[in-house]
Design an enzyme around this catalytic site. Structure first.
Site, PDB file in Angstrom:
ATOM      1  N   ASP A  29     -14.572 -58.822 -41.249  1.00  0.00           N
ATOM      2  CA  ASP A  29     -15.256 -59.820 -40.771  1.00  0.00           C
ATOM      3  C   ASP A  29     -16.713 -59.638 -41.327  1.00  0.00           C
ATOM      4  O   ASP A  29     -17.883 -60.512 -40.837  1.00  0.00           O
ATOM      5  CB  ASP A  29     -15.745 -59.110 -39.055  1.00  0.00           C
ATOM      6  CG  ASP A  29     -14.309 -59.700 -38.330  1.00  0.00           C
ATOM      7  OD1 ASP A  29     -13.492 -60.575 -38.749  1.00  0.00           O
ATOM      8  OD2 ASP A  29     -14.339 -59.212 -37.110  1.00  0.00           O
ATOM      9  N   PRO A  68     -23.616 -55.351 -28.444  1.00  0.00           N
ATOM     10  CA  PRO A  68     -22.846 -54.365 -27.962  1.00  0.00           C
ATOM     11  C   PRO A  68     -21.675 -53.908 -28.756  1.00  0.00           C
ATOM     12  O   PRO A  68     -21.116 -54.419 -29.284  1.00  0.00           O
ATOM     13  CB  PRO A  68     -22.260 -54.740 -26.493  1.00  0.00           C
ATOM     14  CG  PRO A  68     -22.950 -56.104 -26.147  1.00  0.00           C
ATOM     15  CD  PRO A  68     -23.428 -56.660 -27.601  1.00  0.00           C
ATOM     16  N   VAL A  69     -21.341 -52.409 -28.580  1.00  0.00           N
ATOM     17  CA  VAL A  69     -20.439 -51.908 -29.580  1.00  0.00           C
ATOM     18  C   VAL A  69     -19.038 -52.208 -28.963  1.00  0.00           C
ATOM     19  O   VAL A  69     -18.586 -52.014 -27.860  1.00  0.00           O
ATOM     20  CB  VAL A  69     -20.761 -50.445 -29.916  1.00  0.00           C
ATOM     21  CG1 VAL A  69     -19.779 -49.681 -30.806  1.00  0.00           C
ATOM     22  CG2 VAL A  69     -22.043 -50.089 -30.094  1.00  0.00           C
ATOM     23  N   LYS A  77     -21.034 -62.742 -33.684  1.00  0.00           N
ATOM     24  CA  LYS A  77     -19.818 -63.803 -33.664  1.00  0.00           C
ATOM     25  C   LYS A  77     -18.935 -63.715 -32.619  1.00  0.00           C
ATOM     26  O   LYS A  77     -18.632 -62.875 -31.950  1.00  0.00           O
ATOM     27  CB  LYS A  77     -19.170 -63.691 -34.968  1.00  0.00           C
ATOM     28  CG  LYS A  77     -18.244 -62.610 -35.004  1.00  0.00           C
ATOM     29  CD  LYS A  77     -16.981 -62.859 -34.441  1.00  0.00           C
ATOM     30  CE  LYS A  77     -16.069 -61.620 -34.569  1.00  0.00           C
ATOM     31  NZ  LYS A  77     -15.095 -61.499 -33.463  1.00  0.00           N
ATOM     32  N   GLY A 111     -15.946 -57.055 -29.449  1.00  0.00           N
ATOM     33  CA  GLY A 111     -15.486 -58.251 -29.804  1.00  0.00           C
ATOM     34  C   GLY A 111     -16.374 -58.951 -30.451  1.00  0.00           C
ATOM     35  O   GLY A 111     -16.049 -60.298 -30.701  1.00  0.00           O
ATOM     36  N   ALA A 141     -18.298 -58.223 -33.364  1.00  0.00           N
ATOM     37  CA  ALA A 141     -18.254 -57.738 -34.803  1.00  0.00           C
ATOM     38  C   ALA A 141     -19.795 -57.007 -35.069  1.00  0.00           C
ATOM     39  O   ALA A 141     -20.272 -57.316 -36.009  1.00  0.00           O
ATOM     40  CB  ALA A 141     -17.927 -58.867 -35.776  1.00  0.00           C
ATOM     41  N   GLY A 142     -20.251 -56.444 -34.153  1.00  0.00           N
ATOM     42  CA  GLY A 142     -21.537 -55.745 -34.371  1.00  0.00           C
ATOM     43  C   GLY A 142     -21.367 -54.786 -35.498  1.00  0.00           C
ATOM     44  O   GLY A 142     -22.610 -54.898 -36.186  1.00  0.00           O
ATOM     45  N   GLY A 143     -20.418 -54.119 -35.808  1.00  0.00           N
ATOM     46  CA  GLY A 143     -20.509 -53.111 -36.825  1.00  0.00           C
ATOM     47  C   GLY A 143     -20.473 -53.922 -38.432  1.00  0.00           C
ATOM     48  O   GLY A 143     -21.280 -53.464 -39.222  1.00  0.00           O
ATOM     49  N   SER A 144     -19.587 -54.805 -38.147  1.00  0.00           N
ATOM     50  CA  SER A 144     -19.570 -55.818 -39.324  1.00  0.00           C
ATOM     51  C   SER A 144     -20.987 -56.407 -40.022  1.00  0.00           C
ATOM     52  O   SER A 144     -21.054 -56.702 -41.021  1.00  0.00           O
ATOM     53  CB  SER A 144     -18.434 -56.710 -39.289  1.00  0.00           C
ATOM     54  OG  SER A 144     -17.170 -56.350 -39.040  1.00  0.00           O
ATOM     55  N   ALA A 145     -21.484 -56.967 -38.682  1.00  0.00           N
ATOM     56  CA  ALA A 145     -22.996 -57.353 -38.785  1.00  0.00           C
ATOM     57  C   ALA A 145     -24.014 -56.465 -39.593  1.00  0.00           C
ATOM     58  O   ALA A 145     -24.594 -56.745 -40.412  1.00  0.00           O
ATOM     59  CB  ALA A 145     -23.545 -57.800 -37.415  1.00  0.00           C
TER      60      ALA A 145
HETATM   61  P1  ATP Z   1     -14.047 -55.329 -34.818  1.00  0.00           P
HETATM   62  O1  ATP Z   1     -15.183 -55.737 -35.605  1.00  0.00           O
HETATM   63  O2  ATP Z   1     -13.478 -54.256 -35.191  1.00  0.00           O
HETATM   64  O3  ATP Z   1     -13.288 -56.402 -34.076  1.00  0.00           O
HETATM   65  P2  ATP Z   1     -15.779 -54.918 -32.489  1.00  0.00           P
HETATM   66  O4  ATP Z   1     -16.539 -56.162 -32.819  1.00  0.00           O
HETATM   67  O5  ATP Z   1     -15.101 -54.953 -31.223  1.00  0.00           O
HETATM   68  O6  ATP Z   1     -14.971 -54.504 -33.521  1.00  0.00           O
HETATM   69  P3  ATP Z   1     -17.604 -53.111 -33.373  1.00  0.00           P
HETATM   70  O7  ATP Z   1     -18.931 -53.004 -32.574  1.00  0.00           O
HETATM   71  O8  ATP Z   1     -18.038 -53.879 -34.642  1.00  0.00           O
HETATM   72  O9  ATP Z   1     -16.976 -53.884 -32.599  1.00  0.00           O
HETATM   73  O10 ATP Z   1     -17.192 -51.758 -33.376  1.00  0.00           O
HETATM   74  C1  ATP Z   1     -15.928 -51.280 -34.101  1.00  0.00           C
HETATM   75  C2  ATP Z   1     -15.867 -50.031 -34.350  1.00  0.00           C
HETATM   76  O11 ATP Z   1     -16.592 -49.753 -35.276  1.00  0.00           O
HETATM   77  C3  ATP Z   1     -16.369 -48.994 -33.140  1.00  0.00           C
HETATM   78  O12 ATP Z   1     -15.258 -47.945 -33.185  1.00  0.00           O
HETATM   79  C4  ATP Z   1     -17.450 -48.437 -33.739  1.00  0.00           C
HETATM   80  O13 ATP Z   1     -17.531 -47.102 -33.351  1.00  0.00           O
HETATM   81  C5  ATP Z   1     -17.236 -48.490 -35.251  1.00  0.00           C
HETATM   82  N1  ATP Z   1     -18.661 -48.652 -36.026  1.00  0.00           N
HETATM   83  C6  ATP Z   1     -18.943 -48.297 -37.193  1.00  0.00           C
HETATM   84  N2  ATP Z   1     -20.153 -48.623 -37.655  1.00  0.00           N
HETATM   85  C7  ATP Z   1     -20.618 -49.416 -36.787  1.00  0.00           C
HETATM   86  C8  ATP Z   1     -21.865 -49.801 -36.420  1.00  0.00           C
HETATM   87  N3  ATP Z   1     -23.014 -49.907 -37.181  1.00  0.00           N
HETATM   88  N4  ATP Z   1     -22.182 -50.658 -35.502  1.00  0.00           N
HETATM   89  C9  ATP Z   1     -21.354 -50.625 -34.478  1.00  0.00           C
HETATM   90  N5  ATP Z   1     -19.893 -49.978 -34.530  1.00  0.00           N
HETATM   91  C10 ATP Z   1     -19.823 -49.438 -35.886  1.00  0.00           C
END
Ligand code: ATP
Length: 328
Positions: A141, A99-100, A11, A103, A105-109
């Site tokens: 998210d 990318p991790v 997103k 910004g 929301a890959g983890g939320s995805a």
């Molecule tokens: P946020 O959703 O908190 O705004 P972001 O979009 O910037 O974060 P994400 O890639 O979602 O970044 O990673 C946020 C944190 O979640 C990182 O510290 C990461 O190590 C952790 N994390 C936990 N599970 C996952 C996953 N399946 N994929 C990516 N990151 C993850």
């Protein structure tokens, strides 16, 4: 049981308005989420205990075990769907393209994808609203990654209302060489606001005691939805949407990563209709007029050497959905 694969989008936030910090440490938000066609793929299969394996973009910095949001989602769903039975376990395979800590929301995805995949694998039968309830407990998210499209988020971002939009928007995402921690960006936002709004109020005793005046931060306004942005999104005109993109976290992200200023300026100079840090950053999102202009912008940005890499995406994209696994 055959494995289930789910594709889930990243997103960007078309508007991100951040209120003052709440008692629980979170901030009340008004945001406009927009799902874009950059997808992670999550495959779940039955296992004796729940585990996760991550491959692809940034896999090395994704936690394994319970710190992984996908694992938390699987455990949360098992607890809700099978309150009195023994809990099923899964092996979760995540192919990352998002990318991790970028910004996006890959983890939320990945958590949202795991909810959809496990709901299917276990034939748990939770409805979309029920899944969204579990999602909100896993992360702010996560509900939006289930829903996809374009939606207004309130509260911590978990209270969603779908937004009416027309047409397809063409974006170029510029990835940064490093990551940004979301809590650090929010903390920086609070610090910058406190410094900026610090004003002098007369101390008790009147104007004659200016030397004893107390510095007080002015209150941060409650966030409000941009009606102009909503009108522009309904019109489907990227030239109207571009100038209305806004992100309250952008000054904090730029302050922590000053090189983003150059990236944003380069995108604007190279013809982007709108240029913004995505969420807490450091990814920058550039809105182009059409597919051809997005291609041109992607080439120019790559040539300008102001980012680690670029990808062209479109939005709005659909939320987490079961798909056939892509080989390779
Ligand atoms: P946020 O959703 O908190 O705004 P972001 O979009 O910037 O974060 P994400 O890639 O979602 O970044 O990673 C946020 C944190 O979640 C990182 O510290 C990461 O190590 C952790 N994390 C936990 N599970 C996952 C996953 N399946 N994929 C990516 N990151 C993850």
């Amino acid at each position: 049981m055959t494995p289930v694969t789910v594709r889930v989008p990243a997103k960007v936030n078309l508007q991100l308005s951040v209120g003052p910090p709440r008692g629980d440490g979170y901030h009340d938000l008004i945001t406009v989420f927009h799902a874009v066609s950059l997808f992670d793929e999550v495959t779940v299969r039955p296992a004796d205990r729940t585990s996760v394996r991550v491959t692809g973009e940034g896999a090395g910095s994704v936690p394994s075990g319970r710190a992984n949001l996908a694992v938390r989602a699987a455990i949360a769903l098992a607890t809700v769907a099978f309150p009195r039975q023994s809990k099923p376990a899964v092996h979760i395979g995540i192919r990352k393209r998002i990318p991790v800590s970028a910004g996006l929301a890959g983890g939320s995805a990945d958590a949202a994808a795991t909810l959809v995949a496990c709901n299917e694998l276990w034939r748990a039968g939770l409805s979309q609203p029920e899944l969204r309830g579990v999602a909100a407990r896993v992360g702010s998210d996560v509900p939006f990654a289930l829903l996809g499209g374009t939606a207004i988020g309130q509260g911590r971002g978990e209270l969603l209302t779908p937004a009416l939009t027309t047409g397809t928007y063409h974006w170029v995402l510029a990835f940064s060489a490093g990551a940004l921690s979301t809590p650090e960006v929010y903390a920086k936002c609070d610090t910058l606001r406190a410094a900026k709004t610090m004003n002098v109020t007369p101390a008790a005793g009147g104007a004659g005691h200016a030397g004893l005046a107390a510095a007080q931060p002015a209150p941060v306004a409650e966030p409000a939805l941009s009606t102009d942005l909503m009108v522009a999104l309904r019109s489907g005109d990227p030239a109207a949407v571009g100038p209305l993109l806004s992100n309250d976290l952008q000054p904090a992200a730029v302050s922590l990563r000053p090189e983003l200023r150059r990236t944003l300026a380069a995108g604007r100079e190279l013809g982007a209709l709108g240029a913004i840090v995505s969420g807490s950053g450091p990814t920058c999102a550039f809105l182009a007029g059409d597919a051809a202009r997005a291609r041109e912008l992607a080439v120019f940005l790559t040539g300008a050497g102001v980012c680690r890499g670029v990808v062209r995406v479109t939005g709005p994209a659909a939320g987490a959905a079961v798909t056939a696994p892509v080989p390779g």
